[in-house]
Design a protein around this motif. Structure first.
Motif, short mmCIF file in Angstrom:
data_model
loop_
_atom_site.label_atom_id
_atom_site.label_comp_id
_atom_site.label_asym_id
_atom_site.label_seq_id
_atom_site.Cartn_x
_atom_site.Cartn_y
_atom_site.Cartn_z
N CYS A 132 11.92 -2.60 -11.15
CA CYS A 132 11.96 -3.65 -12.06
C CYS A 132 12.38 -3.65 -12.71
CB CYS A 132 10.22 -4.19 -11.23
SG CYS A 132 9.68 -4.52 -9.89
N CYS A 133 11.93 -3.24 -14.16
CA CYS A 133 12.61 -3.25 -15.81
C CYS A 133 14.19 -3.02 -15.38
CB CYS A 133 11.80 -2.14 -16.66
SG CYS A 133 10.14 -2.70 -17.01
N ILE A 134 14.90 -2.46 -14.85
CA ILE A 134 16.04 -1.73 -14.66
C ILE A 134 16.52 -3.02 -14.29
CG2 ILE A 134 17.40 -0.50 -14.33
CD1 ILE A 134 16.23 1.92 -13.87
N LEU A 135 16.38 -3.36 -13.06
CA LEU A 135 17.00 -4.69 -12.50
C LEU A 135 16.74 -6.10 -13.50
CD1 LEU A 135 15.72 -4.29 -8.64
CD2 LEU A 135 17.94 -3.63 -9.90
N HIS A 136 15.58 -5.77 -14.37
CA HIS A 136 15.91 -7.19 -15.27
C HIS A 136 16.78 -7.20 -16.33
CE1 HIS A 136 13.69 -10.17 -17.98
NE2 HIS A 136 14.08 -8.23 -19.41
N ASN A 137 16.79 -5.62 -16.97
CA ASN A 137 17.97 -5.02 -17.81
C ASN A 137 19.40 -5.74 -16.88
OD1 ASN A 137 15.92 -5.19 -19.27
ND2 ASN A 137 17.13 -2.85 -20.77
N PHE A 138 19.49 -5.65 -16.16
CA PHE A 138 20.66 -5.26 -15.56
C PHE A 138 20.99 -6.54 -15.15
CE2 PHE A 138 22.84 -6.25 -11.25
CZ PHE A 138 23.82 -6.01 -11.48
N ILE A 139 20.39 -7.57 -15.04
CA ILE A 139 20.97 -8.94 -14.55
C ILE A 139 20.92 -9.31 -16.08
CG2 ILE A 139 19.49 -11.14 -13.65
CD1 ILE A 139 18.23 -10.05 -11.64
N LYS A 178 1.22 -1.79 -0.16
CA LYS A 178 -0.42 -0.21 0.28
C LYS A 178 1.02 1.05 0.16
CE LYS A 178 -4.37 -2.14 2.43
NZ LYS A 178 -4.80 -1.94 2.99
N PHE A 179 2.19 2.02 -1.13
CA PHE A 179 2.26 2.79 -1.73
C PHE A 179 1.84 3.53 -2.15
CE2 PHE A 179 5.78 -0.28 -1.44
CZ PHE A 179 6.32 -0.51 0.08
N GLN A 180 1.97 4.78 -2.10
CA GLN A 180 1.06 6.17 -2.52
C GLN A 180 1.13 5.95 -4.64
OE1 GLN A 180 3.57 9.35 -2.22
NE2 GLN A 180 2.66 9.93 0.41
N TYR A 181 0.91 6.01 -5.42
CA TYR A 181 0.59 5.86 -6.72
C TYR A 181 1.55 5.84 -7.17
CZ TYR A 181 -1.09 4.42 -10.99
OH TYR A 181 -1.36 4.08 -12.35
N ARG A 182 2.42 7.23 -7.15
CA ARG A 182 3.80 7.41 -7.85
C ARG A 182 4.39 6.36 -7.28
NH1 ARG A 182 6.88 10.58 -5.72
NH2 ARG A 182 8.77 11.84 -7.52
N ILE A 183 5.02 5.58 -5.98
CA ILE A 183 5.59 5.30 -5.95
C ILE A 183 5.66 3.52 -6.67
CG2 ILE A 183 6.35 4.02 -3.95
CD1 ILE A 183 7.68 6.59 -4.10
N GLN A 184 4.14 3.54 -6.39
CA GLN A 184 4.08 1.59 -7.26
C GLN A 184 4.40 2.33 -8.84
OE1 GLN A 184 -0.42 0.68 -6.34
NE2 GLN A 184 -0.65 1.91 -5.30
N THR A 185 4.09 3.28 -9.62
CA THR A 185 4.82 2.93 -10.83
C THR A 185 6.44 2.94 -10.44
OG1 THR A 185 4.96 5.66 -10.62
CG2 THR A 185 2.71 4.38 -11.56
N LEU A 186 7.06 3.41 -9.49
CA LEU A 186 8.25 4.05 -10.34
C LEU A 186 9.12 2.47 -9.53
CD1 LEU A 186 9.27 7.40 -8.49
CD2 LEU A 186 9.03 6.78 -10.60
N ILE A 187 7.92 1.75 -8.86
CA ILE A 187 8.12 0.58 -8.74
C ILE A 187 8.26 -0.09 -9.93
CG2 ILE A 187 7.92 -2.12 -7.16
CD1 ILE A 187 7.03 -0.32 -5.18
N VAL A 188 8.10 -0.42 -10.12
CA VAL A 188 7.72 -0.99 -11.88
C VAL A 188 9.31 -0.77 -12.84
CG1 VAL A 188 6.31 -0.94 -14.32
CG2 VAL A 188 4.98 -1.12 -11.70
N MET A 189 9.30 0.92 -13.41
CA MET A 189 10.34 1.02 -14.00
C MET A 189 11.44 0.54 -12.90
SD MET A 189 11.90 2.35 -16.26
CE MET A 189 10.09 3.75 -16.56
#
Length: 422
Positions: free
Chosen positions: A342-349, A329-340
């Motif tokens: 995760c995509c950065i970490l996906h590429n890093f790995i 239950k984070f603020q919606y803005r934090i939720q959107t940044l979390i998705v981004m």
């Protein structure tokens, strides 16, 4: 005389207390109720003298010890907990350590807090207990690491320029050379969201609240563009139009991405033919001799086989980061940044070129997940698809004409080649 009186008084009190205790034990129900009442009073009334304070963070294994125990333990245990190998953990920690305030809490511990949250969807309260910090401190560490990872966006997520080479999957010896100008695939995925206020804006066609995320990926399963934050009711075409016009999604001249039915066919986004089969399962169920009733069927099959890379990429992303299905239950803005993030970490790995269970296992599968949170237009009727795409024009007439020429040339070449081999 006086000492004798005292001894007599003490003996009398002891006898009375013994009789009282025996009477209480005989009436077990009264005794049990009395104990329950006493415990309730201790829990409710913090000001009573019977209440005693106990520190919450009193485990013998502190946070940094917990992290060190995982990193130095069995490799698979580290991978299951942090969703990456210990080697990748240390490399990532070195990249973001300069952005973190590690005077009191090490960068390794702060990164571990973040990875546990996004990897397993853990709540702040659970992490506070695991790492022996207050909830406020845990949330502060989480936001610091989130900001540090987002600072790596331009390094790990970028659209290739016009000098990008031809990928081996569509190279001369691949059998897909007619799609040589394809950079990858695009699609939208719906990530569950927790919002307040105008919830209907975030309710998608499947009925749950979500944010609609547009992503483009290469044939190597690397994200090249990601747009987050759009409400679940927004159509894929509307988000793509914004991405091209305002969001910095600049496709190189002469190159294109493969898209599904939800997008208009243009020179930069090549979509399949409507009113013809497109799902891979539809073709796999047919005998090879009668698999294609028309040239459009053959084109759609080859198109689907290549575009499926975006589905597999989303599958790896969601299997690695459970927060995308169990968003705290984070603020919606934090939720959107979390998705981004995760995509950065996906590429890093992926770019570390080190063994990774999810990539190694799912890279060649056609559909590694059921895509529950994705609302694709393949499931919709042609009439609904027309209504969704027709009202969201993306390109000029020239781009649509060029796109149709490209698609027709590929279709006709595929069909002639099949007729020659048969």
């Amino acid at each position: 005389m006086f000492p004798c009186i005292i001894r007599l008084f003490v003996s009398l009190c002891a006898a009375v207390m013994e009789d009282l205790f025996l009477w209480m034990m005989e009436d077990e129900m009264w005794f049990s109720n009395a104990v329950d009442t006493l415990l309730v009073a201790m829990l409710k009334d913090e000001s009573t003298s019977l209440h005693f304070k106990q520190p919450q963070n009193a485990r013998s294994l502190m946070g940094f010890q917990f992290v060190n125990d995982i990193l130095t333990g069995h490799p698979m245990r580290c991978y299951n907990i942090f969703r990456m190998t210990s080697t990748n953990f240390h490399i990532l920690c070195q990249k973001i350590s300069s952005s973190l305030n590690a005077k009191k809490t090490s960068a390794e511990e702060q990164l571990a807090i973040f990875l546990l949250c996004v990897g397993h969807g853990c709540s702040i309260q659970k992490l506070a207990g695991d790492f022996q910090h207050s909830a406020e401190s845990i949330y502060g560490f989480f936001k610091n690491v989130l900001k540090a990872i987002l600072s790596l966006h331009d390094e790990y997520i970028k659209v290739p320029d016009s000098s990008a080479g031809i990928h081996p999957l569509v190279g001369p010896y691949s059998g897909n050379y007619l799609f040589k100008d394809a950079l990858g695939a695009i699609d939208g995925i719906h990530i569950r969201a927790i919002v307040k206020g105008d919830m209907e804006r975030f309710r998608n066609r499947k009925g749950f609240l979500s944010q609609n995320v547009l992503a483009a990926c290469s044939f190597d399963m690397l994200f090249q563009y990601v747009a987050v934050g759009w409400e679940g009711s927004a159509s894929d075409m509307r988000i793509l139009r914004w991405a091209v016009e305002e969001g910095g999604f600049d496709v190189p001249t002469g190159r294109y991405y493969l898209a599904d039915f939800g997008y208009a066919n243009t020179s930069k986004f090549l979509s399949p033919y409507r009113y013809h089969p497109y799902h891979l399962a539809q073709f796999n169920r047919r005998p090879r001799s009668s698999r294609y009733a028309a040239p459009e069927d053959l084109y759609n099959h080859r198109h689907a086989q290549l575009r499926n890379v975006i589905e597999r990429t989303f599958g790896v992303l969601k299997m690695r980061f459970k927060v995308l299905d169990r968003m705290p239950k984070f603020q919606y803005r934090i939720q959107t940044l979390i998705v981004m993030a995760c995509c950065i970490l996906h590429n890093f790995i992926k770019l570390q070129n080190s063994p990774d269970y999810l990539f190694d296992t799912l890279i060649n599968l056609e559909s590694p997940h059921d895509n529950e949170s994705s609302v694709g237009t393949e499931e919709l009727s042609p009439q609904v698809i027309e209504s969704l795409v027709g009202t969201e024009e993306l390109s000029s007439t020239n781009e649509k004409t060029v796109g149709e020429i490209i698609r027709s040339n590929i279709r006709n070449s595929l069909w002639r080649k099949r007729q020659r081999t048969n």
